[in-house]
Design an enzyme around this catalytic site. Structure first.
Site, PDB file in Angstrom:
ATOM      1  N   HIS A 127       0.839  -1.198   0.000  1.00 25.90           N
ATOM      2  CA  HIS A 127       0.000   0.000   0.000  1.00 25.90           C
ATOM      3  C   HIS A 127       0.874   1.249   0.000  1.00 25.90           C
ATOM      4  O   HIS A 127       1.517   1.572   1.000  1.00 25.90           O
ATOM      5  CB  HIS A 127      -0.900  -0.032   1.241  1.00 25.90           C
ATOM      6  CG  HIS A 127      -1.817   1.120   1.364  1.00 25.90           C
ATOM      7  ND1 HIS A 127      -1.734   2.023   2.411  1.00 25.90           N
ATOM      8  CD2 HIS A 127      -2.851   1.526   0.588  1.00 25.90           C
ATOM      9  CE1 HIS A 127      -2.688   2.927   2.271  1.00 25.90           C
ATOM     10  NE2 HIS A 127      -3.369   2.650   1.176  1.00 25.90           N
ATOM     11  N   HIS A 139      -0.739  10.316  -3.120  1.00 20.88           N
ATOM     12  CA  HIS A 139      -2.106   9.933  -2.783  1.00 20.88           C
ATOM     13  C   HIS A 139      -3.053  11.115  -2.759  1.00 20.88           C
ATOM     14  O   HIS A 139      -4.215  11.004  -3.133  1.00 20.88           O
ATOM     15  CB  HIS A 139      -2.135   9.237  -1.418  1.00 20.88           C
ATOM     16  CG  HIS A 139      -3.509   8.867  -0.965  1.00 20.88           C
ATOM     17  ND1 HIS A 139      -4.294   9.710  -0.192  1.00 20.88           N
ATOM     18  CD2 HIS A 139      -4.252   7.748  -1.189  1.00 20.88           C
ATOM     19  CE1 HIS A 139      -5.454   9.129   0.042  1.00 20.88           C
ATOM     20  NE2 HIS A 139      -5.461   7.943  -0.548  1.00 20.88           N
TER      21      HIS A 139
END
Length: 349
Positions: free
Chosen positions: A51, A93
């Site tokens: 992740h 992100h």
């Protein structure tokens, strides 16, 4: 002398009986018959998806996080993609730089009226002047206190191309193939500002051979917006597997009703364009019952009945759901449940 006679007789007179040579016949000992081996039962192991890289050990999406994830044999490494002012796809992100960089120190005046520093307002060369740091919370404190110290290290923003080259290079030098797992961040928001994050990202992927029938590494594409994924099928006619991310409605990731999407009927409709779903761990694990046993929703069972893979996000050893005693316990529960993969900040665990 007798041995020579036996050898001569064996070589040139194979039909001579043993007793004619005046030697004892040598018995042939055969091994006892063995029972047929039963096939071993193979246990399905979920894919390990790093992740934002190994973000439990280094700032998310940094070169170090990617390299550590590869060294920990992640099956896939995730790339969240947003665009710079000069339309360069970069791996970050957030749409803003506030919580993951030192942007306030380097460009103190470059914020919008709302006080935020948007990636889209900076050129790629300007972003290279920033230092990526561990994520902070709303109060400005490090979100995960025991992770990499915010005042140490010097990590740079990476373009998507740079990260692809790093992964492909490590695949070659380490003889281990980690794949790409690319998310198009806030495609509709980009469109409102006349930026096309999908087209720009697909252009980079094509440049590295990911539009071919045999890409240089495994790859998934993911989005919270179903229209983005349908567009990839309709306009790009991609054969890359697509993953429909499922959020909470309160996160405002798109205009769809994710509660309906998680139902058996809703999941059935996804198979027209997606190969799988990415679902929040709290949509799968529902806590403990009155006897202290874990409770699970039907989303995994229903998705797989619809022919969809299920990838669960996000496993964190330092941020476990309520009622979970350990990371390994949660991992085992999900494995037993039959999930196809999970996103994790800790690929080695």
């Amino acid at each position: 002398m007798a041995i020579s006679v036996v050898l001569f007789a064996a070589m040139f007179a194979p039909k001579i009986a043993a007793q004619e040579l005046d030697v004892e016949p040598i018995p042939v000992l055969l091994p006892p018959p063995q029972p047929a081996a039963e096939p071993e039962e193979t246990v399905k192991q979920p894919l390990i998806i790093a992740h934002r890289g190994a973000s439990g050990y280094a700032p998310e999406h940094s070169m170090a996080a990617v390299a550590i994830a590869h060294a920990q044999h992640a099956d896939f490494i995730e790339q969240d993609v947003v665009l710079t002012r000069d339309h360069v796809p970069v791996v970050l992100h957030d749409l803003v730089l506030d919580r993951i960089s030192n942007v306030r120190d380097v460009f103190p005046e470059k914020h919008r009226p709302n006080g935020h520093y948007y990636v889209m307002d900076f050129s790629f060369s300007e972003l290279q002047q920033l230092k990526l740091i561990e994520r902070s919370n709303k109060e400005g404190e490090q979100r995960y206190p025991k992770r990499f110290a915010r005042d140490q290290g010097h990590f740079h923003v990476m373009s998507l191309g740079q990260q692809i080259e790093l992964i492909l290079g490590l695949n070659r030098s380490r003889d281990h193939d980690s794949g790409l797992y690319v998310e198009f961040k806030s495609a509709r928001w980009h469109k409102k500002h006349e930026y096309d994050v999908v087209n720009s990202t697909m252009g980079v992927l094509a440049r590295y051979g990911f539009s071919d029938a045999e890409p240089p590494a495994p790859i998934y594409l993911q989005s919270f917006d179903p229209e983005v994924l349908r567009g990839l099928k309709r306009e790009f006619m991609t054969s890359i597997p697509l993953i429909q991310l499922i959020a909470e409605n309160s996160w405002n990731e798109s205009e769809v009703d994710y509660n309906t999407m998680r139902t058996a009927a809703g999941l059935e409709t996804l198979r027209s364009y997606a190969q799988g779903i990415g679902v929040w761990v709290n949509h799968v694990y529902l806590g403990l019952d009155e006897n202290g046993k874990p409770k699970f929703s039907d989303v995994v069972k229903n998705a797989q009945a619809a022919g969809l893979q299920v990838h669960v996000y996000t496993l964190r050893a330092d941020d476990l759901p309520e009622g979970v005693e350990s990371y390994q316990q949660l991992k085992q529960w999900l494995t037993d449940l039959g999930v196809d993969g999970f996103f994790t900040d800790f690929p080695d665990l």
